[in-house]
Design an enzyme around this catalytic site. Structure first.
Site, PDB file in Angstrom:
ATOM      1  N   GLY A 165       0.809  -1.214   0.000  1.00 30.00           N
ATOM      2  CA  GLY A 165       0.000   0.000   0.000  1.00 30.00           C
ATOM      3  C   GLY A 165       0.844   1.267   0.000  1.00 30.00           C
ATOM      4  N   GLY A 166       2.066   1.171  -0.549  1.00 35.53           N
ATOM      5  CA  GLY A 166       2.933   2.341  -0.656  1.00 35.53           C
ATOM      6  C   GLY A 166       3.628   2.717   0.639  1.00 35.53           C
ATOM      7  CE  LYS A 226      21.913   3.279  -8.614  1.00 35.16           C
ATOM      8  NZ  LYS A 226      22.455   4.335  -7.761  1.00 35.16           N
ATOM      9  NE  ARG A 264      -3.211  -6.803  -3.547  1.00 42.20           N
ATOM     10  CZ  ARG A 264      -3.038  -5.704  -4.262  1.00 42.20           C
ATOM     11  NH1 ARG A 264      -3.898  -5.393  -5.204  1.00 42.20           N
ATOM     12  NH2 ARG A 264      -2.022  -4.892  -4.044  1.00 42.20           N
TER      13      ARG A 264
HETATM   14  P1  ADP Z   1      -2.993  -1.948  -6.318  1.00 47.68           P
HETATM   15  O1  ADP Z   1      -1.662  -2.352  -6.847  1.00 47.68           O
HETATM   16  O2  ADP Z   1      -4.096  -2.887  -6.603  1.00 47.68           O
HETATM   17  O3  ADP Z   1      -3.297  -0.523  -6.594  1.00 47.68           O
HETATM   18  P2  ADP Z   1      -2.356  -1.207  -3.659  1.00 47.68           P
HETATM   19  O4  ADP Z   1      -0.945  -1.581  -3.321  1.00 47.68           O
HETATM   20  O5  ADP Z   1      -2.705   0.209  -3.902  1.00 47.68           O
HETATM   21  O6  ADP Z   1      -2.786  -2.136  -4.833  1.00 47.68           O
HETATM   22  O7  ADP Z   1      -3.291  -1.826  -2.555  1.00 47.68           O
HETATM   23  C1  ADP Z   1      -4.665  -2.067  -2.751  1.00 47.68           C
HETATM   24  C2  ADP Z   1      -5.363  -1.879  -1.462  1.00 47.68           C
HETATM   25  O8  ADP Z   1      -4.822  -2.716  -0.472  1.00 47.68           O
HETATM   26  C3  ADP Z   1      -5.255  -0.482  -0.940  1.00 47.68           C
HETATM   27  O9  ADP Z   1      -6.467  -0.182  -0.322  1.00 47.68           O
HETATM   28  C4  ADP Z   1      -4.104  -0.569   0.070  1.00 47.68           C
HETATM   29  O10 ADP Z   1      -4.243   0.408   1.062  1.00 47.68           O
HETATM   30  C5  ADP Z   1      -4.294  -1.965   0.586  1.00 47.68           C
HETATM   31  N1  ADP Z   1      -3.049  -2.640   0.975  1.00 47.68           N
HETATM   32  C6  ADP Z   1      -2.141  -3.184   0.147  1.00 47.68           C
HETATM   33  N2  ADP Z   1      -1.144  -3.789   0.820  1.00 47.68           N
HETATM   34  C7  ADP Z   1      -1.425  -3.624   2.123  1.00 47.68           C
HETATM   35  C8  ADP Z   1      -0.769  -4.020   3.345  1.00 47.68           C
HETATM   36  N3  ADP Z   1       0.363  -4.728   3.384  1.00 47.68           N
HETATM   37  N4  ADP Z   1      -1.350  -3.667   4.501  1.00 47.68           N
HETATM   38  C9  ADP Z   1      -2.494  -2.961   4.499  1.00 47.68           C
HETATM   39  N5  ADP Z   1      -3.152  -2.574   3.389  1.00 47.68           N
HETATM   40  C10 ADP Z   1      -2.635  -2.888   2.224  1.00 47.68           C
HETATM   41  P1  ADP Z   2       3.919  -1.574  -2.493  1.00 47.47           P
HETATM   42  O1  ADP Z   2       3.904  -2.967  -1.991  1.00 47.47           O
HETATM   43  O2  ADP Z   2       3.672  -0.580  -1.433  1.00 47.47           O
HETATM   44  O3  ADP Z   2       3.077  -1.409  -3.720  1.00 47.47           O
HETATM   45  P2  ADP Z   2       6.268  -1.498  -4.227  1.00 47.47           P
HETATM   46  O4  ADP Z   2       7.494  -2.297  -3.925  1.00 47.47           O
HETATM   47  O5  ADP Z   2       5.395  -1.987  -5.314  1.00 47.47           O
HETATM   48  O6  ADP Z   2       5.448  -1.317  -2.887  1.00 47.47           O
HETATM   49  O7  ADP Z   2       6.710  -0.002  -4.513  1.00 47.47           O
HETATM   50  C1  ADP Z   2       5.760   1.038  -4.592  1.00 47.47           C
HETATM   51  C2  ADP Z   2       6.282   2.154  -5.485  1.00 47.47           C
HETATM   52  O8  ADP Z   2       7.527   2.656  -5.002  1.00 47.47           O
HETATM   53  C3  ADP Z   2       6.569   1.697  -6.897  1.00 47.47           C
HETATM   54  O9  ADP Z   2       5.434   1.731  -7.719  1.00 47.47           O
HETATM   55  C4  ADP Z   2       7.635   2.705  -7.338  1.00 47.47           C
HETATM   56  O10 ADP Z   2       7.048   3.915  -7.762  1.00 47.47           O
HETATM   57  C5  ADP Z   2       8.409   2.964  -6.063  1.00 47.47           C
HETATM   58  N1  ADP Z   2       9.638   2.125  -5.969  1.00 47.47           N
HETATM   59  C6  ADP Z   2       9.741   0.934  -5.379  1.00 47.47           C
HETATM   60  N2  ADP Z   2      10.999   0.427  -5.494  1.00 47.47           N
HETATM   61  C7  ADP Z   2      11.723   1.331  -6.190  1.00 47.47           C
HETATM   62  C8  ADP Z   2      13.105   1.413  -6.637  1.00 47.47           C
HETATM   63  N3  ADP Z   2      13.987   0.455  -6.395  1.00 47.47           N
HETATM   64  N4  ADP Z   2      13.457   2.505  -7.344  1.00 47.47           N
HETATM   65  C9  ADP Z   2      12.577   3.493  -7.608  1.00 47.47           C
HETATM   66  N5  ADP Z   2      11.290   3.498  -7.199  1.00 47.47           N
HETATM   67  C10 ADP Z   2      10.844   2.422  -6.508  1.00 47.47           C
END
Ligand code: ADP
Ligand code: ADP
Ligand code: MG
Length: 447
Positions: free
Chosen positions: A164-165, A201, A292
């Site tokens: 979730g970022g 990186k 999912r």
């Molecule tokens: P998508 O890639 O589908 O956009 P997101 O990473 O934005 O997925 O997550 C989708 C939903 O799940 C969002 O509402 C986000 O807040 C929630 N979410 C994702 N990962 C987690 C986590 N580890 N813990 C809590 N909420 C999560």
């Molecule tokens: P989440 O599980 O919260 O979705 P991600 O690993 O998918 O986490 O990373 C979320 C966002 O963070 C990515 O969509 C990208 O914009 C940024 N990000 C993640 N890893 C990197 C990296 N190594 N370099 C640059 N940006 C990154």
């Protein structure tokens, strides 16, 4: 075929799943919290059961209450949607032990891929390019510094259990890394109850491009092309589209092939998304796999004509995929905007409350996935996403024009939304000219 599905979710995705079930002649059970008794998913499902108070961990994350509801109603399966329990391996495991089909991959794969560091090592072995960084977890600040010296700054510290970022921090120097190390560790502990970290990186000026895959339980796997989700605010997606305006045909095919090969190698089943970063040279690196359905899945549906939720249900029922890769054709361009109840001027603060008037856009090539209605009160407890506006047009330029028109038509009275902010993005020259990366919103809007 599955006969009765309990939907362990709320909001637009619960409604989306119920609609697919209705079309397939499958009965549905909604679960809801006390805060959601007037929610749309409750009235659309064949049956509905209250499973606890508003707080998520007492309702939508309450494994025991949800499974009791499944037993009580005789549901043979559970669709977890996204968020909540969708990537909870323990939940999927208990479902399996109780003979309830979890609509998703096997729990062992959720465990493996939910651990981002382990997922990265697994993908590397399956021949997928990954971002240079630590091999597995890092255990001390000193180790982080040592690796950062090798891979060079900037680096990114990531919580292995993150999502979730959240649980992501960038460091441009050793001094920053020393500081961020403890911050992200603490954040990970609090948010995910797991403070294990890895480092890689920081890829500068990348695009976020992900591949949708679909695999059955008989060894067949296809991909449904890519989605470009580079328009993000604080690592959270705001706007998504397919095809990606960045990729050339060669990279596109290569990414699809790599994704399918990896999925087959690890024995993954059901729908999944492999997220990559793509740099200016069209080099791509694995980031994580989401096990999912994804929020932005509709853009893929628009250009392929497939219904991803129905495909998930068919796969979970044990059916073979009806399509081979050559049967998948991509038509036109699709774009999605996430409309949230929030106040952009107040740092995007959530803005729950009662919707006193509502007009949703419609028309040729416009789809709105939502669970709101006029008179509905958005509770403060959950995600602030109100609706997804999705358009389908001949090309990117027409898709932008159509989405602009659709978002401008939206009227939500009583609460504030980010609709005007979305319009600013769609009118931004750099966005229109495909001259942007994941730092776009921060750079252009300073937020
Ligand atoms: P998508 O890639 O589908 O956009 P997101 O990473 O934005 O997925 O997550 C989708 C939903 O799940 C969002 O509402 C986000 O807040 C929630 N979410 C994702 N990962 C987690 C986590 N580890 N813990 C809590 N909420 C999560
Ligand atoms: P989440 O599980 O919260 O979705 P991600 O690993 O998918 O986490 O990373 C979320 C966002 O963070 C990515 O969509 C990208 O914009 C940024 N990000 C993640 N890893 C990197 C990296 N190594 N370099 C640059 N940006 C990154
Ligand atoms: Mg991600």
């Amino acid at each position: 075929m599955l006969k009765k599905i309990l939907i362990a979710n709320r909001g637009e995705i619960a409604v989306r799943i119920i609609r697919a079930c209705r079309e397939m002649g499958i009965r549905t059970v909604a679960i809801y919290s006390e805060a959601d008794k007037n929610a749309l998913h409750v009235s659309l499902a064949d049956e509905a059961i209250c499973i606890g108070p508003a707080q998520s961990n007492k309702s939508y994350l309450n494994v025991k209450a949800i499974l009791e509801a499944a037993c009580l109603t005789g549901a043979d399966s559970i669709h977890p949607g996204y968020g909540f329990l969708s990537e909870n391996a323990n939940f999927a495991k208990i479902c399996e032990e109780m003979g309830i089909k979890f609509i998703g991959p096997n729990y062992k794969l959720i465990t493996l891929l939910g651990n981002k560091s382990m997922a990265k090592e697994t993908m590397k072995r399956a021949g997928v390019p990954v971002v240079p960084g630590s091999e597995g977890l890092i255990y001390s600040k000193e180790q982080a510094i040592e690796i950062a010296k090798k891979i060079k700054y900037p680096v990114i510290l990531k919580a292995s259990a993150g999502g979730g970022g959240r649980g992501i921090r960038i460091a441009y120097s050793e001094k920053e890394l020393e500081k961020e190390y403890y911050i992200v560790k603490q954040e990970a502990k609090v948010s995910f109850n797991d403070d294990s970290l890895y480092i890689e990186k920081f890829v500068e000026n990348p695009r976020h491009v992900e591949i949708q895959v679909l695999a059955d339980e008989h060894g067949n796997c296809i991909h449904l092309g890519e989605r470009d989700c580079s328009v993000q605010r604080r690592n959270q997606k705001v706007l998504e589209e397919t095809p990606s305006a960045l990729l050339n045909e060669e990279t596109r095919n290569k990414m699809g092939e790599v994704a399918v090969k990896a999925v087959k190698e690890i024995g993954y089943t059901n729908a999944g998304t492999i997220e990559f970063l793509v740099d200016k040279n069209q080099d791509f690196y694995f980031m994580e796999m989401n096990t999912r359905v994804q929020v932005e899945h509709p853009v893929t549906e628009m250009v392929t004509g497939l219904d991803i939720i129905k495909e998930q249900i068919k796969v979970a029922s044990g059916e073979k995929l009806e399509y081979k890769q050559k049967d998948i054709h991509f038509t036109g361009h699709s774009m999605e905007a996430r409309i949230n109840a929030e106040i952009p001027e107040k740092n995007f603060m959530p803005c729950p409350g009662t919707i006193t008037g509502l007009h949703l856009p419609g028309g040729n090539g416009i789809r709105v996935d939502t669970a709101i209605y006029s008179g509905y009160t958005v509770p403060p407890t959950y995600d602030s996403m109100l609706a997804k506006i999705i358009v389908h047009a001949n090309n990117r330029k027409e898709a932008i024009a159509k989405l602009k028109s659709a978002v401008a038509e939206l009227v939500v009275e009583g609460i504030q939304t980010n609709a005007d902010f979305i319009l600013k993005i769609l009118e931004n020259k750099n966005f229109v000219e495909n001259n942007y990366d994941t730092s776009f919103i921060q750079k252009e809007f300073n937020t």
